[in-house]
Design a protein around this motif. Structure first.
Motif, PDB file in Angstrom:
ATOM      1  N   ASN A 117      39.440  35.051  41.545  1.00  0.00           N
ATOM      2  CA  ASN A 117      40.032  35.887  40.497  1.00  0.00           C
ATOM      3  C   ASN A 117      41.403  35.412  40.027  1.00  0.00           C
ATOM      4  O   ASN A 117      42.077  36.132  39.287  1.00  0.00           O
ATOM      5  CB  ASN A 117      40.097  37.351  40.934  1.00  0.00           C
ATOM      6  CG  ASN A 117      38.718  37.910  41.246  1.00  0.00           C
ATOM      7  OD1 ASN A 117      37.722  37.433  40.718  1.00  0.00           O
ATOM      8  ND2 ASN A 117      38.666  38.908  42.102  1.00  0.00           N
ATOM      9  N   VAL A 119      43.439  32.882  37.569  1.00  0.00           N
ATOM     10  CA  VAL A 119      43.103  32.341  36.254  1.00  0.00           C
ATOM     11  C   VAL A 119      43.158  30.820  36.311  1.00  0.00           C
ATOM     12  O   VAL A 119      44.115  30.242  36.842  1.00  0.00           O
ATOM     13  CB  VAL A 119      44.056  32.887  35.179  1.00  0.00           C
ATOM     14  CG1 VAL A 119      43.690  32.338  33.810  1.00  0.00           C
ATOM     15  CG2 VAL A 119      44.017  34.415  35.165  1.00  0.00           C
ATOM     16  N   ILE A 148      38.780  32.644  37.323  1.00  0.00           N
ATOM     17  CA  ILE A 148      38.496  33.195  35.999  1.00  0.00           C
ATOM     18  C   ILE A 148      38.886  32.154  34.957  1.00  0.00           C
ATOM     19  O   ILE A 148      40.056  31.798  34.818  1.00  0.00           O
ATOM     20  CB  ILE A 148      39.284  34.497  35.764  1.00  0.00           C
ATOM     21  CG1 ILE A 148      38.904  35.558  36.796  1.00  0.00           C
ATOM     22  CG2 ILE A 148      39.047  35.023  34.354  1.00  0.00           C
ATOM     23  CD1 ILE A 148      39.793  36.776  36.775  1.00  0.00           C
TER      24      ILE A 148
END
Length: 222
Positions: A117, A119, A148
């Motif tokens: 999770n 980025v 992500i």
């Protein structure tokens, strides 16, 4: 007071060349957005190749090879976002980045997926050919780590041959700008959700995908 978002870039180039120039450009753009942007140059750290032990699929603890990889992994875990940047060498990913993916991923990251999770952003630099192939490999690496990926339009691939050529690829650098902007926006969105709800926006903590392999089932049972 909330700290500034932090992006850590992993530079897989053996030289202080076009890839480093692109990351300096990205860092300047990030600072304009209020984002801290730091770079780890793999050429400057002590990084061993994967050893002959051959027990990676059997280990339940981190790699035993002693080098600087654990400290880089800690910096990645502390960051809000990670940029993987590498040039094309021999029609593939530069060997330093390939070694890092093997050492960090197999040796440390796969046990509890600490980058989940966070980025991710991908940048590849090429004279002409294989930019997309290297971008795709690094993208799959980010997905494997449950990161992500934010869409930023065209991939952030920059075309350059001689030192200084990266600065001439206006379209490539604009795509780098978009990547940094989208990463910043997503980091802000995830932080806002956490502050408002007290929880992460995406679920985490699921069992490692290695569970289910026969040997690991035996380890769990023991």
């Amino acid at each position: 007071m909330t700290s500034a978002p932090k992006i850590l870039a992993i530079n897989g180039s053996e030289r202080d060349g076009n890839t480093a120039d692109v990351l300096r450009y990205a860092a300047a753009h990030a600072r304009g957005l209020g984002v801290e942007f730091e770079v780890v140059d793999l050429r400057s750290i002590r990084m061993e190749r994967c050893g002959p032990c051959g027990d990676c699929n059997d280990r339940t603890v981190a790699c035993a090879v002693g080098d600087d990889i654990p400290s880089v992994v800690r910096r990645m875990v502390e960051a809000d976002g990670i940029v993987f940047a590498a040039p094309v060498h021999g029609f593939g990913t530069a060997s330093l980045m390939q070694t890092f993916i093997e050492r960090a991923g197999v040796g440390y990251l796969r046990f509890d997926r600490p980058l989940s999770n966070k980025v991710a952003g991908i940048i590849s630099v090429a004279r002409r050919y294989s930019a997309g192939e290297v971008w795709a490999q690094l993208t799959v690496n980010a997905l494997l780590n449950r990161m992500i990926l934010v869409g930023s339009g065209f991939p952030a691939t920059v075309h350059a041959l001689h030192r200084g050529d990266a600065a001439k690829d206006e379209e490539g650098l604009r795509n780098v700008e978009r990547l940094v902007e989208r990463m910043s926006d997503m980091i802000g969105l995830l932080r806002e959700h956490r502050e408002l709800t007290g929880r992460d926006a995406l679920a985490g903590g699921d069992r490692n995908e290695r569970v289910g392999l026969p040997l690991n089932e035996l380890v769990d049972a023991g």
